[in-house]
Design an enzyme around this catalytic site. Structure first.
Site, PDB file in Angstrom:
ATOM      1  N   CYS A 122     -16.990 -19.768  38.311  1.00 11.18           N
ATOM      2  CA  CYS A 122     -17.562 -18.510  38.772  1.00 11.18           C
ATOM      3  C   CYS A 122     -18.923 -18.778  39.394  1.00 11.18           C
ATOM      4  O   CYS A 122     -19.442 -19.905  39.361  1.00 11.18           O
ATOM      5  CB  CYS A 122     -17.698 -17.517  37.612  1.00 11.18           C
ATOM      6  N   ASP A 141      -4.965 -16.979  59.094  1.00 12.71           N
ATOM      7  CA  ASP A 141      -4.565 -18.371  59.272  1.00 12.71           C
ATOM      8  C   ASP A 141      -3.139 -18.381  59.814  1.00 12.71           C
ATOM      9  O   ASP A 141      -2.335 -17.512  59.481  1.00 12.71           O
ATOM     10  CB  ASP A 141      -4.631 -19.102  57.937  1.00 12.71           C
ATOM     11  N   ASP A 146      -3.676 -19.335  53.083  1.00 15.76           N
ATOM     12  CA  ASP A 146      -2.881 -19.815  51.947  1.00 15.76           C
ATOM     13  C   ASP A 146      -3.076 -21.275  51.654  1.00 15.76           C
ATOM     14  O   ASP A 146      -2.588 -21.769  50.649  1.00 15.76           O
ATOM     15  CB  ASP A 146      -1.390 -19.578  52.221  1.00 15.76           C
ATOM     16  N   ASP A 192      -8.077 -23.557  53.561  1.00  9.20           N
ATOM     17  CA  ASP A 192      -8.529 -22.185  53.809  1.00  9.20           C
ATOM     18  C   ASP A 192      -9.546 -21.720  52.770  1.00  9.20           C
ATOM     19  O   ASP A 192     -10.203 -20.696  52.974  1.00  9.20           O
ATOM     20  CB  ASP A 192      -7.341 -21.207  53.796  1.00  9.20           C
TER      21      ASP A 192
END
Length: 861
Positions: free
Chosen positions: A13, A545, A756, A760
């Site tokens: 995080c 994409d 995906d 990316d």
């Protein structure tokens, strides 16, 4: 100064990234450090004298793993000219989420807390838990009655149960359940949620009984105090009777508010119940004082006050309790969309143990069990088909209506429905390791999160109750000292305290998020971060994409051309058979696509007697004593092949359509061309319609990002309706995030990135809104704020539509909550709002906010 890079493991995080950055900047000689959470990398500017080992030690001391790398590694490109292997995919429903990311550096606990009634309560819980030194972050949500606690690195959760329980109790609330990874007594997650639903239902019934008691006892009080003076002689003890009845109401209805208010004040805070008990208690005490003064005659301090107000004290508690009842019912309905997912799971399972088929509770299924699933039954747990064939309805997980064919070796998922065939499935994931349970955990984490505007609201509500109490005191003193009317002063002050409602402000955002995320989960849309909603409000650009998002992400044979046959159909079949036989032993994606296409047409390729591969170019193969060549045009030209102008024109025509052309030739001197095979990464069904909806209905610009060549990229764009000047081709993976930043600087609105692949992930993190396709790579799913489980592009406009609806509901709720308080509190101070009307308005404000959020359940995406 020089720059060094480290590969970091264990960050989960932004808080983790901040810890790593601060640890690195604390190393002597380091001038600046930046950490990329999505890429799991850190860049450090330092003096040449700094030892690289010191950087690694700093990362380790911070609780993570760090390794110095000499230079930035490069990710593979998407699929330039279809010449290289496709990036691997590990889908959300093809791989357990527990394997998606590195093990977390801290443990997250989910606490179920009873007694939180407003945002102020949630703030008290957060501050109390943050007082524990082992706790790093806390997010409490009174709408879901939960708190999410992140423990410091290395802290054992089992040792924190009592300190957490004591901290919650110290803030005036009750901790009744703690869930964390590896907890010894988790039980069935579905049963646990059903128990929570039963608890909420029991709570609602309790409030309903209190409402009936208040109404039945309060009506006589109202009648007594409203009797005309002429009836006084008929009921000489009416004030005493009103006192007794009001005391009964205060004992049974007021006690919960009194206990809650006392606990809140004892912990140094003030919640909504403080205002309720102050308002009703003041009316009760004042009325009692009037009776006592009347008994004392002219010597009583309030002897000149002729009227009691027990009916107002009684109906304040009754009406607010009615509001609590409606709120409890509405809260339960708000979580139904998500909690219903697990309730729809299989209750029982048939398993084979010791060679005997037995029926057990689905919670008792173990990894490795063979499950028998008959037509029409639900699959009890995630697994792999070992026998049988069927179609399975996965709409529960993906939102897609069409059943999916399943056969030997295919994966199936718990709670999905076996339609029409018999299946024997070996369980691979059970309990909270199933895809469904982990999807729900992702959504619950999103429901625990807060938007920036919600944090602002929390700060407002934290000071709301003391502010209202002060304003009520000033109202009382103003009317009493200036106007000299102490009765009106008292009634106005009570109205101010009762009409004030921080609950509506606190409920505005979490209820919309709670309902919306549940609806999204039922439709295969996982909104994992509430901050996505803020970016959605100003969304202007969606970047897609190409490979794996718009297209299937794998090459398919789309055309076969016979060059030496008059019979096109027979010639094409012969070309495909020879090509598939020549490529049978090759592992190149294009070769595999050719072999798969031949088998799909009923052609079984022969095994070549001899096979030699030139990686990335082509192969030499001997089939039935004949020598063949197959490969790219450049490879053929190296072998001496020469195409006629007509044949060359046909190759260029196929390439202009974005296809990769493979040439088949007989290996003679010079080689003789036999056929052409065109392959392409085909468009996913529905991609064009999804892009059209994005442009027309959602009103956003649609761009395409690809590592493929310009011709191939523009060919795909042309097929799906993307404008040519919105195509970015030959973009290296490391440059994708830079292109996103450039689009963000154009000020055309917020930028969403849809992707995906592994490459990316940086772009998904760089965008204002990252949307990950669920069929993609694990790190992309982690980097995105929204994940589409189905892996289909149609989910993007649906996700955008849902997010915008949620944002609209949040704005509507906040507008109502703030306007309500801004307008009605000053009006109440004028003394023109009856106390009963104030109680009704306060109760209805909460119900309005929750009811407005519940309308999201009717959304058509």
């Amino acid at each position: 100064m020089k720059v060094r890079h480290l590969q970091i493991e264990g960050m989960t995080c932004e808080h983790c990234a901040g810890r790593v950055r601060r640890a690195l900047e604390a190393v002597p000689g380091v001038s600046r450090a930046s950490v990329d959470l999505a890429a799991q990398r850190a860049e450090v500017q330092l003096e040449s004298s700094v030892d690289g080992a010191a950087l690694e030690r700093a990362v380790v001391d911070a609780g993570y793993r760090g390794e110095l790398v000499e230079e930035e590694g490069e990710d593979p490109e998407d699929l330039p000219e279809m010449a290289g292997p496709l990036e691997p995919h590990a889908g959300l429903l093809e791989r357990p989420l527990s394997a998606v990311a590195e093990p977390p550096s801290h443990v997250r606990l989910t606490l179920s807390i009873a007694g939180m009634e407003c945002a102020t309560c949630a703030g008290h819980v957060e501050r109390s838990l943050m007082g524990l030194p082992q706790v790093e972050t806390v997010t409490a949500n009174f709408a879901t009655e939960k708190a999410h606690v992140d423990l410091a690195v290395g802290v054992e959760p089992s040792q924190m149960l009592e300190p957490l329980r004591a901290a919650v109790a110290g803030s005036g609330y009750e901790l009744y359940d703690v869930v964390y990874p590896g907890a010894p007594t988790h039980g069935d997650p579905a049963e646990r949620r059903r128990e929570l639903a039963r608890r909420r239902e029991a709570d609602a019934r309790t409030w309903l009984r209190r409402c009936w008691l208040g109404a039945l006892v309060g009506l006589p009080i109202l009648a007594i105090e409203m009797l005309p003076g002429a009836w006084t002689s008929l009921l000489p003890a009416r004030e005493l009777i009103a006192f007794i009845l009001a005391t009964i109401i205060f004992r049974y209805l007021g006690l919960p508010y009194l206990i809650s208010a006392w606990r809140s004040l004892r912990s140094g805070n003030a919640n909504m119940d403080v205002l309720v008990i102050m308002g009703s208690g003041t009316a009760y005490v004042y009325s009692t004082a009037v009776i006592i003064s009347g008994m004392l005659g002219d010597h009583g301090p309030l002897a000149h006050m002729a009227h009691t107000h027990y009916h107002e004290a009684a109906f304040i508690l009754t009406i607010i309790s009615a509001g609590r009842y409606m709120e409890a019912r509405a809260r339960g309905r708000a979580g139904e969309a998500l909690e219903g997912l697990l309730d729809l799971g299989a209750r029982h399972a048939r398993v084979v143990r010791g060679g005997v088929e037995i029926e057990i509770d689905s919670a008792q299924v173990q990894v490795g069990d063979q499950m028998i699933v008959r037509p029409g039954e639900k699959i009890p747990a995630d697994g792999v088909v070992e026998e049988g064939a069927s179609t399975v309805d996965e709409a529960l997980l993906t939102g897609e209506p069409l059943p999916v064919d399943k056969g030997l070796g295919d994966e199936v998922f718990g709670a999905t429905v076996n339609r029409n065939g018999w299946l024997k499935v070996r369980a691979t994931q059970v309990g909270e390791a199933t895809a469904l349970a982990q999807i729900i955990r992702l959504v619950e984490n999103a429901q625990a999160g807060k938007t920036r505007i919600q944090r602002l609201v929390d700060r407002v509500t934290a000071v709301f109750v003391p502010t209202v109490a002060t304003f009520a005191l000033l109202t009382f003193l103003g009317w009493g000292l200036v106007g000299g009317d102490w009765t009106r002063a008292l009634l106005a002050a009570i109205a101010v305290m009762i009409i004030a409602c921080p609950c509506a402000m606190g409920l505005a955002t979490p209820t919309a998020i709670l309902v919306g995320t549940g609806v999204g989960a039922r439709n295969g849309i996982l909104i994992k971060n509430p901050r996505a909603l803020e970016g959605m409000g100003r969304l202007g650009v969606v970047v897609l994409d190409k490979t794996g998002t718009i297209t299937q992400g794998r090459p398919e044979l789309v055309d076969v051309v016979a060059l030496d046959s008059a019979d096109d159909q027979a010639g094409e079949r012969r070309v495909l058979e020879l090509a598939a036989s020549a490529e049978r032993l090759s592992e190149h994606p294009l070769a595999e696509a050719i072999v798969a296409a031949a088998r799909a047409r009923g052609i079984e390729p022969a095994e070549p007697e001899q096979f030699r591969s030139s990686p990335g170019l082509g192969v030499h193969a001997t089939i039935h004593d004949h020598h063949w060549l197959i490969g790219s045009l450049a490879f053929m030209e190296e072998q001496g092949l020469s195409l006629t102008p007509a044949e060359l024109a046909r190759v260029h025509e196929l390439e202009s359509e974005g296809r990769t052309v493979v040439v088949l030739a007989e290996d003679v001197v010079p080689p003789r061309p036999v056929g052409l095979l065109a392959l392409a990464d085909t468009i996913k069904p529905g991609s064009r319609d999804a892009i059209e909806r994005l442009r027309r209905r959602e009103g956003v610009q649609v761009w395409m990002l690809s590592g493929d060549n310009e011709i191939a990229a523009r060919a795909v764009a042309r097929q799906v309706g993307i404008e040519p000047d919105h195509v970015m081709a030959r973009v290296r993976p490391g440059d994708k995030a830079r292109h996103i930043e450039r689009l963000k600087s154009n000020k055309a609105g917020a930028v969403a990135m849809v992707g995906d692949g592994i490459n990316d992930a940086p772009a998904l993190a760089a965008a204002d809104l990252g949307i990950a396709i669920g069929s993609g790579a694990a790190i992309a799913i982690e980097a995105g704020m929204i994940t589409l489980v189905s892996g289909e592009l149609e989910g993007v406009p649906r996700a955008i539509a849902l997010s915008r609806l949620m944002l609209r509901k949040i704005k509507q709720n906040l507008f109502w909550a703030f306007i309500y308080n801004i307008l009605l509190i000053p009006v109440a101070a004028t003394g023109h709002v009856p106390i009963l009307a104030a109680a009704v308005a306060m109760a209805l404000s909460d119900v309005f906010v929750i009811g407005n959020a519940l309308l999201l359940r009717r959304a058509r995406l």
